[in-house]
Design a protein around this motif. Structure first.
Motif, mmCIF file in Angstrom:
data_model
loop_
_atom_site.group_PDB
_atom_site.id
_atom_site.type_symbol
_atom_site.label_atom_id
_atom_site.label_comp_id
_atom_site.label_asym_id
_atom_site.label_seq_id
_atom_site.Cartn_x
_atom_site.Cartn_y
_atom_site.Cartn_z
ATOM 1 N N ASP A 37 0.813 -1.057 0.036
ATOM 2 C CA ASP A 37 0.121 -0.054 -0.105
ATOM 3 C C ASP A 37 0.846 1.342 0.044
ATOM 4 O OD1 ASP A 37 -2.548 -1.194 -0.165
ATOM 5 O OD2 ASP A 37 -2.893 -1.272 2.008
ATOM 6 N N THR A 38 2.105 1.027 0.189
ATOM 7 C CA THR A 38 2.963 2.321 -0.026
ATOM 8 C C THR A 38 3.160 2.730 -1.293
ATOM 9 O OG1 THR A 38 5.152 0.935 0.217
ATOM 10 C CG2 THR A 38 4.295 1.787 2.216
ATOM 11 N N TYR A 39 3.010 1.846 -2.330
ATOM 12 C CA TYR A 39 2.857 2.084 -3.894
ATOM 13 C C TYR A 39 1.617 2.650 -4.267
ATOM 14 C CZ TYR A 39 7.360 -0.666 -3.546
ATOM 15 O OH TYR A 39 8.481 -0.900 -3.254
ATOM 16 N N ARG A 75 9.669 -10.177 -3.054
ATOM 17 C CA ARG A 75 10.854 -9.863 -2.316
ATOM 18 C C ARG A 75 10.105 -9.436 -0.866
ATOM 19 N NH1 ARG A 75 16.518 -7.752 -4.493
ATOM 20 N NH2 ARG A 75 16.602 -9.059 -6.360
ATOM 21 N N VAL A 115 15.296 -3.696 0.768
ATOM 22 C CA VAL A 115 15.840 -2.405 1.021
ATOM 23 C C VAL A 115 16.513 -1.962 -0.143
ATOM 24 C CG1 VAL A 115 17.301 -0.537 2.224
ATOM 25 C CG2 VAL A 115 15.964 -2.332 3.498
ATOM 26 N N GLY A 158 11.270 2.492 6.695
ATOM 27 C CA GLY A 158 10.286 2.422 7.825
ATOM 28 C C GLY A 158 9.194 1.253 7.487
ATOM 29 N N PHE A 170 8.160 -0.625 10.874
ATOM 30 C CA PHE A 170 7.007 -0.387 11.922
ATOM 31 C C PHE A 170 5.710 -0.758 11.449
ATOM 32 C CE2 PHE A 170 10.595 2.965 12.119
ATOM 33 C CZ PHE A 170 11.245 2.621 13.044
ATOM 34 N N LEU A 171 5.570 -0.848 10.260
ATOM 35 C CA LEU A 171 4.112 -1.494 10.049
ATOM 36 C C LEU A 171 3.870 -2.707 10.767
ATOM 37 C CD1 LEU A 171 4.119 -0.393 6.058
ATOM 38 C CD2 LEU A 171 2.863 0.532 7.825
ATOM 39 N N LYS A 218 4.752 -3.436 13.676
ATOM 40 C CA LYS A 218 4.146 -3.187 14.968
ATOM 41 C C LYS A 218 2.682 -2.844 14.911
ATOM 42 C CE LYS A 218 7.386 -0.116 17.416
ATOM 43 N NZ LYS A 218 8.397 0.685 17.375
ATOM 44 N N LYS A 219 2.304 -2.003 13.864
ATOM 45 C CA LYS A 219 0.977 -1.676 13.772
ATOM 46 C C LYS A 219 0.069 -3.145 13.676
ATOM 47 C CE LYS A 219 -1.835 0.353 10.056
ATOM 48 N NZ LYS A 219 -2.578 1.573 10.570
ATOM 49 N N ARG A 242 -0.134 -4.648 17.381
ATOM 50 C CA ARG A 242 -1.003 -4.002 18.300
ATOM 51 C C ARG A 242 -2.497 -4.186 17.736
ATOM 52 N NH1 ARG A 242 2.009 1.501 20.167
ATOM 53 N NH2 ARG A 242 3.974 0.681 20.508
ATOM 54 N N TRP A 277 -3.945 -6.972 20.589
ATOM 55 C CA TRP A 277 -3.857 -6.118 21.680
ATOM 56 C C TRP A 277 -4.607 -6.739 22.735
ATOM 57 C CZ3 TRP A 277 -1.094 -1.521 22.455
ATOM 58 C CH2 TRP A 277 -1.409 -1.134 23.486
#
Lengths: 179, 539
Positions: free
Chosen positions: A25-27, A49, A81, A96, A99-100, A102-103, A106, A110
Motif C-alpha cells: 500500500d506504500t505504492y 521480495r 531495501v 520504515g 514499523f508497519l 508493530k501496527k 497492536r 492487543w
C-alpha cells in the motif's frame, strides 16, 4: 517461546499477508492492487521480495531472541531495501516498513496481550523490531553509497581510456622502481 | 507541556498512497529522475526548433507561443503519415495484458509506466483533440485537452521508455509502444522538448562520424593503442586498414567499443578474428558509428545517419557490410532501412568468403551482423577455439532487446557462447529470448544523470541475473550491444554484485587459437589466465 512469540508463530500466515499488503500500500493504488494478486517472481519481483522478507522477519522474531541467526534475516532485508532504495522513497519510507509490523501486532493482538498481561514481552518484541528498522536504515545507506559508486565507476569506465590514450595520465611502467 | 500521543496513535501513521485519478497526478521533476535537456547549440546545429536554455524542474519550460498548434498540427500529420499510429490510438481495449510487462513499471511501480497508460498519455489527447466522442462525453471518454502539464508528463514518461518492445509482445493487437514513443518524441522535438544525451550524439555523428565526436586521427590513434595491446597479449601484430577502396567488406561498429570499458576488449576480439581469417575488410572513420541515435529523435535523422553507412560502402566500392556488436543499429537496419534507404542494390548479397555461406536474410540490406558470420564459421569448423582460455567463467546470456526481439537472434549468440566458454546457463525462461528484459539504458537513457532511474528499470534483469548467480554460480553476463556493455556493469554491481559483463567477441578473441602462436598467459583484459600465475610467483 513466550506468549508474544507464540502468537506470532501461530498467526504467521495472516501476519505475513497483512504486512505484505500494508507494504504494498506504500505504492500507488493501481500498483498495489496488481502486485497483491501476482505471485510471478519475474513480473512481480517487488511483491516477491516483500513476501520473502516478511516471512523471514516474522520467523526470526517468532523463534526467540537468542536462538535465531541475524545474518540470514539481514540478507533478506537487504534484498528488499535494495529495491526501495532506488524507488523514489524518502529514506524513512524506504526503511520504515518495519514499523508497519508493530501496527499489525497492536491492532491484531492487543486483547491477547492484555489478557496475558504480556506487556513486557511486547516491549521486548517491539524493541527487536526497532533494531531491525535501524539495521534497514544502515542497509539503505549502503545501497545509496553503492549507487554513487556506480555513477563514479560508469564515468571512469567511459573516460579513463581516453585520458590514457591522450597520454594525459600515465601509469607506472612494468618493473619500474621508485628508488 | 504538550502530551505525547499514545503509542497506538503514533502507529496510525498511514503510509498508503491516496487514490487519485492518473490524470490528476502531476509529474514531479527532481534531479536524478530526468535527463538533461538539449543544449541550444546542438539544437541549432541540427536545425531543430526552439533552441534555448531551460530546466525541467522550473515551472516555465519556455515553449514557443504557438506550441499547441504545432503539436496539434504535428499530431495530425503523423496520424496521416503513419496508419499504425491511428490504429494504435483506436484499437486498445485496456485488457491489461501489457500492464506488468514493462521493466520500468516492474521496477518503479509507477502506473504511468504501464504500457497501456504510457500510450494513454498520448491517446487521451488524440481523443480530446481529434475525436467526436470527446466533444459529447468529455473526460468520461478518457479524453483531455492539451495543456502544458501534458507536455511535462510526456517528457517524463516518453523518456522513461527504452523502446524495448517487450510490452508489444504480450499485446493481443500488437500495439507497439516503441513506435508510440518514437512519435511522441518526434512531437516533442517540434517544440524543443528533448534531451541532450540523444541530440548531441546525433550532431556529433553527423559532423565527425560517430556519436562521441572522436575525430578521424584520434580514432586511428585509439585503434593503434588497441593493436599494441593485442601484440602484448598475443605476440601478433594485427594490421587493420582504413578507407581502403576495393576491400570486400566494410566493418562498422558502435564507437563506444573503441574506447569505453569493457567494449574495447570486444573491439580487440574483432581485430583478432579478422586477422585470424585474413579477411579482406576495411574500417572507416566517416562511418565509424554503428549506433543510430537519430532513431531516438525523428525519422529524418534516423534516415540520414543510416544512409551514411551506405554512402561509405558505395564510395569504397565494397561488396557488403558487416556490423559489430550493436543493438539499435540492427533495429533500424532490420525494421526501417529497406523502406528508408533501401534496397542497397549497388552492393552484393553477403557471402562468407571463408565458408561460402550466402546470407539471403540480408538480400536487400546487404548488411549482416558479426554474430551470424561468426556462428557460421564455427558451424563450418573454421575456427580453432580453446575454451580453457575462458576457464573459470560461468556465463549467462543477456538477449539485447534490439537484436533479439527486433531481429530474432536467439540461437546464434548462444551457439557462439557455448563454443567459447566451458559453462553456460540461461536465465529463467520469462526473462530471455523474445521475453528478454531491457538493460534500462536503451533509446538514449544511458546517461549519467539517469543512473538511479536506470537501476530501477534494471531490476527485472538484475533479479533474473541474481537468481542464476545464486543458483548456478554465474559470474559473467555476455551480450552483443554497446549500450548493454555500458549499462550492465552498473546494473550487475547493484543487483547481482560480482557478475562481470563481457561482449561476445571478447570471449571469442580469448579462445581463438592461431597457428604457431605464442602461448597466451593472459586474456584480453590482461588478467592472468587460470593456472598461469604471474612469472615471479612461478619461479
Amino acid at each position: 517461546m513466550n506468549t508474544v512469540e507464540t502468537l506470532l508463530a501461530a498467526n504467521r500466515e495472516s501476519i505475513v499477508q497483512r504486512w505484505q499488503h500494508l507494504i504494498l500500500d506504500t505504492y500507488p493504488p493501481e500498483t498495489a492492487k496488481l502486485w497483491k494478486k501476482s505471485s510471478d517472481p519475474y513480473h512481480n519481483p517487488v511483491g516477491a521480495r516483500i513476501r520473502e522478507t516478511a516471512e523471514a522477519v516474522v520467523d526470526y522474531l517468532a523463534s526467540g531472541g537468542d536462538k535465531a541467526a541475524l545474518e540470514p534475516v539481514l540478507d533478506r532485508l537487504d534484498e528488499l531495501v535494495r529495491v526501495r532504495a532506488v524507488q523514489n522513497f524518502a529514506p524513512s519510507q524506504a526503511a520504515g516498513f518495519l514499523f508497519l509490523l508493530k501496527k499489525i501486532l497492536r491492532e491484531g493482538f492487543w486483547q491477547d496481550f492484555s489478557e496475558a498481561n504480556a506487556w513486557d514481552q511486547l516491549l521486548a518484541m517491539e524493541t527487536r523490531i526497532d533494531g531491525l528498522a535501524l539495521a534497514s536504515l544502515d542497509l539503505y545507506a549502503k545501497c545509496r553509497e553503492k549507487l554513487h559508486e556506480i555513477k563514479y565507476k560508469d564515468l571512469e569506465r567511459s573516460q579513463v581510456q581516453l585520458l590514457k590514450r591522450a597520454q594525459l595520465i600515465v601509469g607506472i611502467g612494468e618493473g619500474e622502481s621508485a628508488d | 507541556m504538550s502530551k505525547m500521543a499514545p503509542p497506538e496513535e503514533v502507529m496510525k501513521v498511514d503510509y498508503s498512497t491516496p487514490a487519485e485519478s492518473w490524470m490528476d497526478v502531476k509529474p514531479e521533476f527532481k534531479l536524478g529522475n530526468y535527463s538533461y535537456p538539449g543544449k541550444p547549440d546542438v539544437l541549432k546545429y541540427l536545425g531543430l526548433p526552439n533552441p534555448r536554455e531551460w530546466n525541467p524542474v522550473e515551472e516555465d519550460w519556455k515553449l514557443p507561443p504557438d506550441w499547441r498548434e504545432i503539436v496539434r498540427d504535428g499530431f495530425r500529420e503523423l496520424l496521416k503519415k503513419y496508419r499504425s499510429l491511428k490504429v494504435f490510438m483506436d484499437v486498445c481495449v485496456r485488457c491489461g495484458a501489457c500492464a506488468d510487462k514493462c521493466h520500468f513499471y516492474i521496477g518503479s511501480g509507477d502506473p504511468k509506466n504501464m504500457p497501456v497508460l504510457r500510450a494513454e498519455l498520448l491517446r487521451s489527447i488524440y481523443r480530446g483533440e481529434f475525436t467526436v466522442a470527446a466533444k459529447i462525453l468529455g473526460k468520461l471518454s478518457g479524453s483531455r485537452k492539451l495543456e502544458e502539464d501534458v507536455i511535462k508528463e510526456w517528457f517524463m514518461y516518453f523518456y522513461q521508455c527504452t523502446q524495448c518492445r517487450r510490452c508489444s509482445l504480450y499485446c493481443p493487437y500488437g500495439i507497439d509502444t516503441a513506435e508510440i514513443t518514437f512519435l511522441a518524441r518526434d512531437l516533442m522535438n517540434r517544440i524543443g522538448v528533448n534531451i541532450n544525451w540523444i541530440l548531441e550524439p546525433v550532431a556529433n555523428c553527423n559532423r565527425t562520424g560517430n556519436h562521441l565526436g572522436i575525430q578521424p586521427h584520434a580514432f586511428k590513434d585509439m585503434m593503434d593503442f588497441l593493436v599494441d595491446d593485442i601484440e602484448t597479449i598475443t605476440g601478433r601484430r594485427v594490421e587493420p586498414t582504413f578507407h581502403r577502396k576495393g576491400a570486400e567488406i566494410l566493418f562498422i561498429t558502435p564507437s563506444g567499443d573503441i574506447f569505453a570499458e569493457p567494449g574495447i576488449y570486444t573491439f580487440m576480439g574483432y581485430l583478432l578474428l579478422f586477422d585470424y581469417l585474413d579477411l579482406d575488410v576495411t574500417w572507416s572513420t566517416y562511418a565509424s558509428e554503428g549506433g543510430n541515435f537519430g532513431s531516438f529523435t525523428n525519422d529524418k535523422w534516423m534516415k540520414k545517419l543510416n544512409a551514411k553507412m551506405y554512402h561509405e560502402a558505395k564510395r569504397l566500392g565494397v561488396k557488403y557490410i558487416i556490423g559489430g556488436e550493436c543493438g539499435h543499429m540492427w533495429r533500424v537496419l532490420n525494421q526501417f532501412m529497406d523502406t528508408m534507404n533501401g534496397p542497397a542494390d549497388f552492393l552484393e548479397v553477403p557471402k562468407s568468403p571463408i565458408t561460402g555461406t550466402v546470407f539471403n536474410n540480408a538480400k536487400s540490406t546487404k548488411m549482416i551482423h558479426l554474430v551470424e558470420f561468426t556462428a557460421d564459421l564455427i558451424k563450418n569448423g573454421k575456427l580453432k577455439l580453446d575454451k580453457s582460455r575462458n576457464a573459470g567463467i560461468t556465463a549467462t546470456w543477456h538477449d539485447s532487446c534490439n537484436t533479439s526481439r527486433g531481429m530474432g537472434f536467439f540461437d546464434e549468440p548462444r551457439y557462439v557462447l557455448e563454443n567459447v566458454v566451458e559453462k553456460f546457463v540461461d536465465m529463467p525462461a520469462q526473462t530471455i529470448r523474445e521475453q528478454t528484459f531491457c538493460c534500462g539504458g536503451g533509446a538514449g537513457l544511458n546517461n549519467g544523470e539517469f543512473t538511479e532511474m536506470r537501476l530501477r528499470g534494471g531490476l527485472p534483469r538484475g533479479n533474473a541475473l541474481r537468481y542464476v548467480q545464486e543458483k548456478f554460480g554465474v559470474n559473467t553476463m555476455s551480450c552483443i550491444c554497446a549500450i548493454d556493455r555500458a549499462t550492465l556493469p552498473g546494473l550487475a554491481d547493484y543487483w547481482a554484485p560480482g557478475v562481470k559483463v563481457t561482449g561476445l567477441h571478447e570471449l571469442v578473441g580469448n579462445a581463438l587459437v592461431f597457428e604457431g602462436e605464442e602461448e597466451r598467459t593472459m586474456n584480453l583484459r590482461q588478467e592472468d589466465l587460470p593456472g598461469v600465475e604471474g612469472s615471479e610467483e612461478d619461479e
